[in-house]
Design a protein around this motif. Structure first.
Motif, PDB file in Angstrom:
ATOM      1  N   ILE A  54     -15.027  11.003   3.819  1.00 18.58           N
ATOM      2  CA  ILE A  54     -13.686  11.581   3.818  1.00 18.58           C
ATOM      3  C   ILE A  54     -12.858  10.789   2.809  1.00 18.58           C
ATOM      4  CG2 ILE A  54     -12.901  10.118   5.731  1.00 18.58           C
ATOM      5  CD1 ILE A  54     -11.179  12.546   6.628  1.00 18.58           C
ATOM      6  N   THR A  55     -11.994  11.474   2.067  1.00 19.36           N
ATOM      7  CA  THR A  55     -11.284  10.806   0.977  1.00 19.36           C
ATOM      8  C   THR A  55      -9.764  10.896   1.150  1.00 19.36           C
ATOM      9  OG1 THR A  55     -11.253  12.786  -0.432  1.00 19.36           O
ATOM     10  CG2 THR A  55     -13.175  11.330  -0.598  1.00 19.36           C
ATOM     11  N   TYR A  56      -9.102   9.880   0.614  1.00 22.38           N
ATOM     12  CA  TYR A  56      -7.633   9.789   0.649  1.00 22.38           C
ATOM     13  C   TYR A  56      -7.153   9.320  -0.725  1.00 22.38           C
ATOM     14  CZ  TYR A  56      -8.436   9.894   5.655  1.00 22.38           C
ATOM     15  OH  TYR A  56      -8.846  10.266   6.909  1.00 22.38           O
ATOM     16  N   THR A  57      -5.941   9.721  -1.058  1.00 23.33           N
ATOM     17  CA  THR A  57      -5.372   9.298  -2.344  1.00 23.33           C
ATOM     18  C   THR A  57      -4.198   8.340  -2.167  1.00 23.33           C
ATOM     19  OG1 THR A  57      -3.999  11.308  -2.362  1.00 23.33           O
ATOM     20  CG2 THR A  57      -6.102  11.377  -3.564  1.00 23.33           C
ATOM     21  N   ASN A  58      -3.890   7.969  -0.910  1.00 21.96           N
ATOM     22  CA  ASN A  58      -2.830   6.977  -0.691  1.00 21.96           C
ATOM     23  C   ASN A  58      -3.047   6.256   0.625  1.00 21.96           C
ATOM     24  OD1 ASN A  58      -0.931   8.258   1.523  1.00 21.96           O
ATOM     25  ND2 ASN A  58      -1.433   9.909   0.110  1.00 21.96           N
ATOM     26  N   GLY A  59      -2.543   5.022   0.691  1.00 16.69           N
ATOM     27  CA  GLY A  59      -2.746   4.198   1.873  1.00 16.69           C
ATOM     28  C   GLY A  59      -1.987   4.677   3.092  1.00 16.69           C
ATOM     29  N   GLU A  60      -0.821   5.303   2.897  1.00 17.11           N
ATOM     30  CA  GLU A  60      -0.003   5.733   4.030  1.00 17.11           C
ATOM     31  C   GLU A  60      -0.749   6.726   4.916  1.00 17.11           C
ATOM     32  OE1 GLU A  60       1.001   5.617   0.928  1.00 17.11           O
ATOM     33  OE2 GLU A  60       3.022   4.764   0.739  1.00 17.11           O
ATOM     34  N   THR A  61      -1.348   7.743   4.295  1.00 18.32           N
ATOM     35  CA  THR A  61      -2.082   8.754   5.072  1.00 18.32           C
ATOM     36  C   THR A  61      -3.285   8.137   5.763  1.00 18.32           C
ATOM     37  OG1 THR A  61      -1.417  10.436   3.464  1.00 18.32           O
ATOM     38  CG2 THR A  61      -3.216  11.005   4.960  1.00 18.32           C
ATOM     39  N   ILE A  80      -7.337  -1.032  -4.933  1.00 14.86           N
ATOM     40  CA  ILE A  80      -6.235  -1.991  -4.785  1.00 14.86           C
ATOM     41  C   ILE A  80      -4.959  -1.472  -5.437  1.00 14.86           C
ATOM     42  CG2 ILE A  80      -5.406  -4.267  -5.500  1.00 14.86           C
ATOM     43  CD1 ILE A  80      -8.155  -5.370  -4.895  1.00 14.86           C
ATOM     44  N   TYR A  81      -5.076  -0.947  -6.639  1.00 10.72           N
ATOM     45  CA  TYR A  81      -3.880  -0.490  -7.358  1.00 10.72           C
ATOM     46  C   TYR A  81      -3.582   0.970  -7.011  1.00 10.72           C
ATOM     47  CZ  TYR A  81      -4.522  -4.727 -10.091  1.00 10.72           C
ATOM     48  OH  TYR A  81      -4.664  -6.028 -10.484  1.00 10.72           O
ATOM     49  N   MET A  82      -2.641   1.148  -6.088  1.00 13.61           N
ATOM     50  CA  MET A  82      -2.213   2.495  -5.698  1.00 13.61           C
ATOM     51  C   MET A  82      -0.696   2.503  -5.572  1.00 13.61           C
ATOM     52  SD  MET A  82      -4.951   3.718  -2.780  1.00 13.61           S
ATOM     53  CE  MET A  82      -4.539   2.360  -1.660  1.00 13.61           C
ATOM     54  N   PRO A  83      -0.063   3.625  -5.855  1.00 11.06           N
ATOM     55  CA  PRO A  83       1.386   3.707  -5.661  1.00 11.06           C
ATOM     56  C   PRO A  83       1.731   3.624  -4.170  1.00 11.06           C
ATOM     57  CG  PRO A  83       0.474   5.864  -6.183  1.00 11.06           C
ATOM     58  CD  PRO A  83      -0.626   4.874  -6.387  1.00 11.06           C
ATOM     59  N   GLY A  84       2.952   3.184  -3.864  1.00 10.58           N
ATOM     60  CA  GLY A  84       3.327   3.028  -2.462  1.00 10.58           C
ATOM     61  C   GLY A  84       2.689   1.769  -1.898  1.00 10.58           C
ATOM     62  N   ILE A  85       1.973   1.890  -0.792  1.00 10.93           N
ATOM     63  CA  ILE A  85       1.289   0.738  -0.187  1.00 10.93           C
ATOM     64  C   ILE A  85       0.002   0.474  -0.960  1.00 10.93           C
ATOM     65  CG2 ILE A  85       0.275  -0.203   1.915  1.00 10.93           C
ATOM     66  CD1 ILE A  85       1.978   1.698   3.519  1.00 10.93           C
ATOM     67  N   ASN A  86      -0.129  -0.718  -1.534  1.00 19.55           N
ATOM     68  CA  ASN A  86      -1.346  -1.012  -2.293  1.00 19.55           C
ATOM     69  C   ASN A  86      -2.525  -1.287  -1.355  1.00 19.55           C
ATOM     70  OD1 ASN A  86      -1.312  -3.739  -1.463  1.00 19.55           O
ATOM     71  ND2 ASN A  86      -0.176  -4.389  -3.274  1.00 19.55           N
ATOM     72  N   GLY A  87      -3.693  -1.476  -1.943  1.00 16.84           N
ATOM     73  CA  GLY A  87      -4.902  -1.637  -1.147  1.00 16.84           C
ATOM     74  C   GLY A  87      -4.897  -2.859  -0.252  1.00 16.84           C
ATOM     75  N   VAL A  88      -4.352  -3.961  -0.737  1.00 19.24           N
ATOM     76  CA  VAL A  88      -4.339  -5.192   0.063  1.00 19.24           C
ATOM     77  C   VAL A  88      -3.471  -5.015   1.305  1.00 19.24           C
ATOM     78  CG1 VAL A  88      -3.662  -7.616   0.107  1.00 19.24           C
ATOM     79  CG2 VAL A  88      -4.830  -6.691  -1.906  1.00 19.24           C
ATOM     80  N   LYS A  89      -2.275  -4.450   1.129  1.00 21.22           N
ATOM     81  CA  LYS A  89      -1.390  -4.234   2.281  1.00 21.22           C
ATOM     82  C   LYS A  89      -1.964  -3.198   3.246  1.00 21.22           C
ATOM     83  CE  LYS A  89       2.891  -5.690   0.032  1.00 21.22           C
ATOM     84  NZ  LYS A  89       4.249  -5.297  -0.434  1.00 21.22           N
ATOM     85  N   THR A  90      -2.625  -2.194   2.682  1.00 22.54           N
ATOM     86  CA  THR A  90      -3.298  -1.203   3.534  1.00 22.54           C
ATOM     87  C   THR A  90      -4.359  -1.879   4.391  1.00 22.54           C
ATOM     88  OG1 THR A  90      -2.935   0.568   1.918  1.00 22.54           O
ATOM     89  CG2 THR A  90      -4.690   0.903   3.525  1.00 22.54           C
ATOM     90  N   ALA A  91      -5.156  -2.756   3.777  1.00 27.51           N
ATOM     91  CA  ALA A  91      -6.207  -3.463   4.507  1.00 27.51           C
ATOM     92  C   ALA A  91      -5.622  -4.351   5.600  1.00 27.51           C
ATOM     93  CB  ALA A  91      -7.044  -4.299   3.541  1.00 27.51           C
ATOM     94  N   GLN A  92      -4.509  -5.013   5.314  1.00 32.62           N
ATOM     95  CA  GLN A  92      -3.869  -5.869   6.311  1.00 32.62           C
ATOM     96  C   GLN A  92      -3.472  -5.083   7.550  1.00 32.62           C
ATOM     97  OE1 GLN A  92      -0.691  -7.453   3.922  1.00 32.62           O
ATOM     98  NE2 GLN A  92      -1.884  -9.223   3.214  1.00 32.62           N
TER      99      GLN A  92
END
Length: 264
Positions: A54-61, A80-92
């Protein structure tokens, strides 16, 4: 390349009772670049066509779906480099919900290695992807998932997915079409199902069917009476139908674990 025999290690997926087969590895990809998602998905399906991706284009969703339990994944490839919440913050944020999720960062830069360690990332892959390296990482990830799942049972209740280490289960009870998992920390989880199906998914050497409505974990049995097991303060009856087999299995379990830890 992949280990084609990995499925044989999958010991206890309650979901397998519904379809009769092994539950495939579930993979989530979160990357804001559609082309990179397509390239990675193609490489993953080449490794194993049974993957569920399953795929996503942003961390928020991604975070929202994890939190409302509509998404369960074994492996997450996270840009890691994504608009809005980046990959590191998403992982946290995801780590709060899922300690066992295999997070594999994907990035065009090595500069975020330190942050990857902080969120206990499983690995870190650089773009453009090197398939050989990707497949080596997958080999390790799947091997670890298989070993973890050999002690786990997974089930769902009211759209929430639970993954429980069998070694944390005191005993299992069937009551009014519900299966109740009584755990060592004092909590109880439940799902709809039949005890016969659950029994087939548990390690035979450690769990005993002693009654139409009960299965006990031999590791937590503190007393074997004439017709009962005691698990802590709970007395669980052994029915006449199960009496001989339950006692034989209990003594066999004692001898098999003598001098070593549970399940070796």
């Amino acid at each position: 390349m992949k280990n084609s025999s990995f499925k044989k290690y999958w010991g206890m997926e309650f979901f397998t009772l519904q379809g009769g087969g092994f539950m495939p590895i579930k993979i989530a990809i979160c990357d804001d670049t559609v082309e990179d998602i397509e390239l990675l998905s193609s490489a993953l399906y080449t490794y194993d066509p049974s993957f569920e991706i399953i795929t996503y284009t942003n961390g928020e969703t991604l975070i929202d779906e994890f939190r409302d339990s509509s998404l369960f994944a074994d492996i997450l490839f996270l840009d890691i480099y994504m608009p809005g919440i980046n990959g590191v913050k998403t992982a946290q944020r995801l780590r709060v919900e899922r300690k066992d999720l295999k997070i594999i960062f994907i990035s065009s830069s090595k500069e975020h290695y330190p942050q990857a360690y902080e969120v206990f990332a499983f690995n870190y892959l650089l773009k453009p992807f090197d398939r050989e390296r990707l497949y080596r990482v997958l080999d390790r990830a799947i091997d670890e998932i298989c070993r973890e799942r050999s002690h786990k049972i997974r089930f769902s209740y009211k759209s929430t997915v639970y993954s429980v280490d069998c070694r944390d289960i005191l005993y299992i009870e069937s009551r009014d079409k519900l299966i109740l998992f009584h755990l060592a920390d004092g909590s109880t989880l439940q799902c709809y199902g039949k005890l016969d199906g659950i029994a087939k998914e548990l390690p035979e050497q450690s769990f005993i069917r002693c009654h139409q409505s009960f299965i006990v974990n031999t590791f937590y049995v503190t007393e074997l009476g004439e017709n009962h097991f005691r698990v802590g303060q709970v007395v669980i009856g052994i029915s006449k139908k199960h009496l001989k087999h339950a006692k034989d299995q209990y003594y066999a379990s004692l001898f098999s674990h003598m001098g070593r830890g549970q399940w070796g």
